[in-house]
Design an enzyme around this catalytic site. Structure first.
Site, PDB file in Angstrom:
ATOM      1  N   GLU A  83       0.608  -0.860   0.341  1.00 16.46           N
ATOM      2  CA  GLU A  83       0.050   0.322   0.358  1.00 16.46           C
ATOM      3  C   GLU A  83       0.539   1.225   0.371  1.00 16.46           C
ATOM      4  OE1 GLU A  83      -1.614   1.235   3.642  1.00 16.46           O
ATOM      5  OE2 GLU A  83      -1.018  -0.656   4.663  1.00 16.46           O
ATOM      6  N   CYS A 115      -3.442  -3.003   4.373  1.00 16.21           N
ATOM      7  CA  CYS A 115      -2.789  -4.239   5.244  1.00 16.21           C
ATOM      8  C   CYS A 115      -2.791  -5.414   4.544  1.00 16.21           C
ATOM      9  CB  CYS A 115      -2.682  -4.025   6.245  1.00 16.21           C
ATOM     10  SG  CYS A 115      -2.249  -2.568   7.356  1.00 16.21           S
ATOM     11  N   HIS A 237      -3.037  -9.334  12.107  1.00 20.34           N
ATOM     12  CA  HIS A 237      -2.100  -8.202  11.663  1.00 20.34           C
ATOM     13  C   HIS A 237      -2.089  -7.512  13.282  1.00 20.34           C
ATOM     14  CE1 HIS A 237      -1.448  -4.352   9.734  1.00 20.34           C
ATOM     15  NE2 HIS A 237      -2.257  -3.680  10.390  1.00 20.34           N
TER      16      HIS A 237
HETATM   17  P1  HMG Z   1      -2.602   8.037  21.221  1.00 23.28           P
HETATM   18  O1  HMG Z   1      -4.129   8.570  20.579  1.00 23.28           O
HETATM   19  O2  HMG Z   1      -1.716   8.525  21.201  1.00 23.28           O
HETATM   20  O3  HMG Z   1      -2.517   6.236  22.206  1.00 23.28           O
HETATM   21  O4  HMG Z   1      -3.025   6.651  20.285  1.00 23.28           O
HETATM   22  P2  HMG Z   1      -4.044   5.876  23.454  1.00 23.28           P
HETATM   23  O5  HMG Z   1      -4.251   7.962  24.222  1.00 23.28           O
HETATM   24  O6  HMG Z   1      -5.220   5.452  22.572  1.00 23.28           O
HETATM   25  O7  HMG Z   1      -2.785   5.538  24.109  1.00 23.28           O
HETATM   26  C1  HMG Z   1      -2.356   3.759  23.751  1.00 23.28           C
HETATM   27  C2  HMG Z   1      -2.163   3.118  24.471  1.00 23.28           C
HETATM   28  O8  HMG Z   1      -1.795   3.070  26.090  1.00 23.28           O
HETATM   29  C3  HMG Z   1      -3.712   3.407  25.463  1.00 23.28           C
HETATM   30  O9  HMG Z   1      -3.980   1.740  26.040  1.00 23.28           O
HETATM   31  C4  HMG Z   1      -3.270   4.314  26.737  1.00 23.28           C
HETATM   32  O10 HMG Z   1      -3.975   3.803  28.429  1.00 23.28           O
HETATM   33  C5  HMG Z   1      -1.654   3.160  27.276  1.00 23.28           C
HETATM   34  P3  HMG Z   1      -5.409   0.878  25.470  1.00 23.28           P
HETATM   35  O11 HMG Z   1      -6.478   2.049  26.198  1.00 23.28           O
HETATM   36  O12 HMG Z   1      -5.437   1.325  24.241  1.00 23.28           O
HETATM   37  O13 HMG Z   1      -5.645  -0.431  26.102  1.00 23.28           O
HETATM   38  N1  HMG Z   1      -1.108   3.858  28.159  1.00 23.28           N
HETATM   39  C6  HMG Z   1       0.251   4.014  28.660  1.00 23.28           C
HETATM   40  N2  HMG Z   1       0.240   2.844  28.930  1.00 23.28           N
HETATM   41  C7  HMG Z   1       1.489   2.536  29.374  1.00 23.28           C
HETATM   42  N3  HMG Z   1       1.825   3.734  30.213  1.00 23.28           N
HETATM   43  C8  HMG Z   1       1.085   5.400  30.410  1.00 23.28           C
HETATM   44  C9  HMG Z   1       0.479   5.462  29.138  1.00 23.28           C
HETATM   45  N4  HMG Z   1       0.073   6.015  28.900  1.00 23.28           N
HETATM   46  C10 HMG Z   1      -1.137   5.333  27.468  1.00 23.28           C
HETATM   47  N5  HMG Z   1       2.067   6.209  30.872  1.00 23.28           N
HETATM   48  C11 HMG Z   1      -3.380   4.466  18.339  1.00 23.28           C
HETATM   49  C12 HMG Z   1      -2.860   5.338  19.444  1.00 23.28           C
HETATM   50  C13 HMG Z   1      -3.111   4.106  17.993  1.00 23.28           C
HETATM   51  C14 HMG Z   1      -4.952   5.204  18.084  1.00 23.28           C
HETATM   52  C15 HMG Z   1      -1.956   5.784  17.570  1.00 23.28           C
HETATM   53  O14 HMG Z   1      -1.000   4.773  17.710  1.00 23.28           O
HETATM   54  C16 HMG Z   1      -2.460   6.029  16.113  1.00 23.28           C
HETATM   55  O15 HMG Z   1      -3.722   6.668  15.397  1.00 23.28           O
HETATM   56  N6  HMG Z   1      -2.269   4.796  14.576  1.00 23.28           N
HETATM   57  C17 HMG Z   1      -2.067   4.504  13.501  1.00 23.28           C
HETATM   58  C18 HMG Z   1      -3.785   3.769  13.614  1.00 23.28           C
HETATM   59  C19 HMG Z   1      -3.922   1.732  13.706  1.00 23.28           C
HETATM   60  O16 HMG Z   1      -2.877   1.647  14.486  1.00 23.28           O
HETATM   61  N7  HMG Z   1      -4.677   1.708  13.882  1.00 23.28           N
HETATM   62  C20 HMG Z   1      -4.776   0.549  14.267  1.00 23.28           C
HETATM   63  C21 HMG Z   1      -6.505  -0.762  13.470  1.00 23.28           C
HETATM   64  S1  HMG Z   1      -5.624   0.264  11.673  1.00 23.28           S
HETATM   65  C22 HMG Z   1      -5.347  -1.299  11.668  1.00 23.28           C
HETATM   66  O17 HMG Z   1      -4.558  -1.953  11.690  1.00 23.28           O
HETATM   67  C23 HMG Z   1      -4.887  -0.860   9.925  1.00 23.28           C
HETATM   68  C24 HMG Z   1      -3.358  -0.053   9.099  1.00 23.28           C
HETATM   69  O18 HMG Z   1      -2.176  -0.829  10.021  1.00 23.28           O
HETATM   70  C25 HMG Z   1      -3.752   0.492   8.672  1.00 23.28           C
HETATM   71  C26 HMG Z   1      -3.652  -0.654   7.263  1.00 23.28           C
HETATM   72  O19 HMG Z   1      -4.590  -1.302   6.681  1.00 23.28           O
HETATM   73  O20 HMG Z   1      -3.298  -0.230   5.930  1.00 23.28           O
HETATM   74  C27 HMG Z   1      -3.293   0.891  10.502  1.00 23.28           C
END
Ligand code: HMG
Length: 391
Positions: A83, A115, A237
């Site tokens: 992609e 993906c 994934h």
């Molecule tokens: P964010 O908003 O920065 O993070 O983005 P958050 O506030 O949601 O925190 C993440 C986790 O860390 C949470 O855990 C927090 O509690 C924890 P959860 O509630 O999820 O279990 N946390 C801590 N833990 C320990 N110590 C600390 C601490 N602080 C917070 N101090 C997000 C996270 C994944 C949304 C962001 O990184 C993002 O936008 N990533 C890109 C999108 C993505 O990966 N999506 C996944 C599903 S889609 C997919 O898989 C397809 C993809 O690969 C693309 C394709 O298909 O081509 C992306």
């Protein structure tokens, strides 16, 4: 659950980049507690390509050991899944075909659906081999994951390529029928043609992934698939490794099973080793999960493995494979670990420079700064043509 034919993954090899950025460096730069990266999303570091690396050089580096081991006899198709395409018309696989010296009597095509693309490639390969079991298909899944600097997605970047030789009577994993399928038109993650970095609604994307897990499992069950208890491990994934845990708990809950944490860890823990240090490799990610599982010390002879492939937008597929007894003799564990360990750590400044680097679009002659010590490099661009070379 098998339809009687034995087709599947005969060999698997992966490659990743020259450089690596530890999440400690990202955390130090942006003031995020590193626990959010290490524990919250389950990531330790991310692979960063040198300026002269791209999906072609990574794909060729992943596939070259397969060609060296098996030769080119019988390979009549190369399917390149990505992609992070480098051309709107020409398939990246044509460059790989040339770099690997594959015979001209080969069909080469590029596939895209976020993906999920590599799983479509694998399924197409299985279909071709069912039609003519003497043929082999080279599936190459190669991606560079790129989000905006200083965005939430930044910590989930990565890059890698997985190459798989798909054949009859495979040495590693027999892939079974049926598959569970799911498609929904959602805007969780996308990259318009004029953009280099993906756009994403992070929380929406997690919800869309979970919805797809449930949808594929429902279809898989309705198609007569195996019960959950059959599976020794699950390769999901992994955009970040904690996503696999969220997905598996959701699957267990929605199928009416309890989420015993020790059992979840047994099912997933061995699949996350490479993804946690490489980052999101998009199409390659689920198969890096398989590589980590197979390279783990435990013997998996005859065990059933569940695969959940998700591509934003969204398309997903759940299917099963059986690990072939004796598979351990055909692994590339040492080479895989070396690919991860050979990466040179870089600091945050260098990472940002590489993130921002790109060719001028004026059609002039632009050699690429030397960076990679891998077997192939993107030497430059001239007259809008990419020039690749073997090192
Ligand atoms: P964010 O908003 O920065 O993070 O983005 P958050 O506030 O949601 O925190 C993440 C986790 O860390 C949470 O855990 C927090 O509690 C924890 P959860 O509630 O999820 O279990 N946390 C801590 N833990 C320990 N110590 C600390 C601490 N602080 C917070 N101090 C997000 C996270 C994944 C949304 C962001 O990184 C993002 O936008 N990533 C890109 C999108 C993505 O990966 N999506 C996944 C599903 S889609 C997919 O898989 C397809 C993809 O690969 C693309 C394709 O298909 O081509 C992306």
């Amino acid at each position: 659950m098998s339809n009687g034919a034995t087709v599947g993954i005969h060999d698997l090899s992966f490659a990743t980049t020259e450089f690596v950025l530890p999440h400690t460096a990202l955390a130090e730069y942006n003031g995020t507690p590193v626990g959010k990266y290490h524990t919250g999303i389950g990531q330790r570091s991310m692979s960063v390509p040198a300026a002269d690396e791209d999906i072609v050089t990574l794909g060729a580096a992943a596939a070259a050991p397969i060609v060296a081991r098996h030769g080119t006899d019988g390979i009549r198709t190369l399917v390149f899944a990505t992609e992070s395409s480098i051309d709107q018309a020409k398939a990246a696989g044509v460059y790989v075909h040339s770099l690997l010296g594959l015979p001209s009597a080969t069909r080469v095509v590029e596939l895209k659906q976020a993906c999920y693309g590599a799983t479509a490639a694998l399924q197409f390969a299985l279909g071709l081999i069912h039609r003519d079991p003497s043929q082999k298909v080279l599936v190459v899944a190669s991606d560079v994951s790129k989000y905006e600097l200083d965005s939430p997605g930044e910590a989930t970047q990565g890059a890698a390529a997985v190459a798989m030789l798909v054949t009859a009577d495979p040495a590693l994993v027999r892939i079974e029928d049926p598959s569970g399928l799911f498609t929904a038109d959602v805007m969780d993650f996308w990259r318009p043609n004029y953009r280099d970095a993906a756009l994403v609604d992070g929380q929406e994307s997690i919800g869309a992934y979970l919805q797809a897990v449930q949808g594929t499992w429902k279809d898989y069950s309705e198609q007569g698939g195996r019960p959950l208890e059959d599976f020794g491990a699950f390769c999901y994934h992994q955009p970040f490794t904690k996503m696999a845990y969220k997905a598996h708990r959701h699957l267990l809950n929605s199928a009416g099973h309890d989420t015993d944490e020790a059992a979840v860890e047994r099912a997933l823990g061995r699949t996350t080793g490479y993804n946690a240090v490489i980052g999101n490799s998009y199409t390659a990610s689920v198969y890096l999960g398989l590589a980590a599982l197979l390279d783990d010390a435990e013997d998996l002879d005859g065990q059933a493995v569940g695969f959940l492939s998700y591509g934003s937008g969204s398309v997903a597929e759940f299917f099963a494979g059986t690990v072939v007894p004796g598979y351990r003799e055909h692994l590339r564990t040492e080479a895989h670990r070396a690919a991860v360990e050979r990466r040179q750590p870089i600091g945050h400044d260098r990472y940002r420079e590489l993130h921002e680097w790109g060719f001028p679009t004026d059609g002039g002659d632009h050699p690429t700064p030397a960076g990679t010590t891998g077997p192939f490099r993107l030497a430059g661009i001239a007259g809008h043509k990419r020039i690749y070379e073997k090192r």
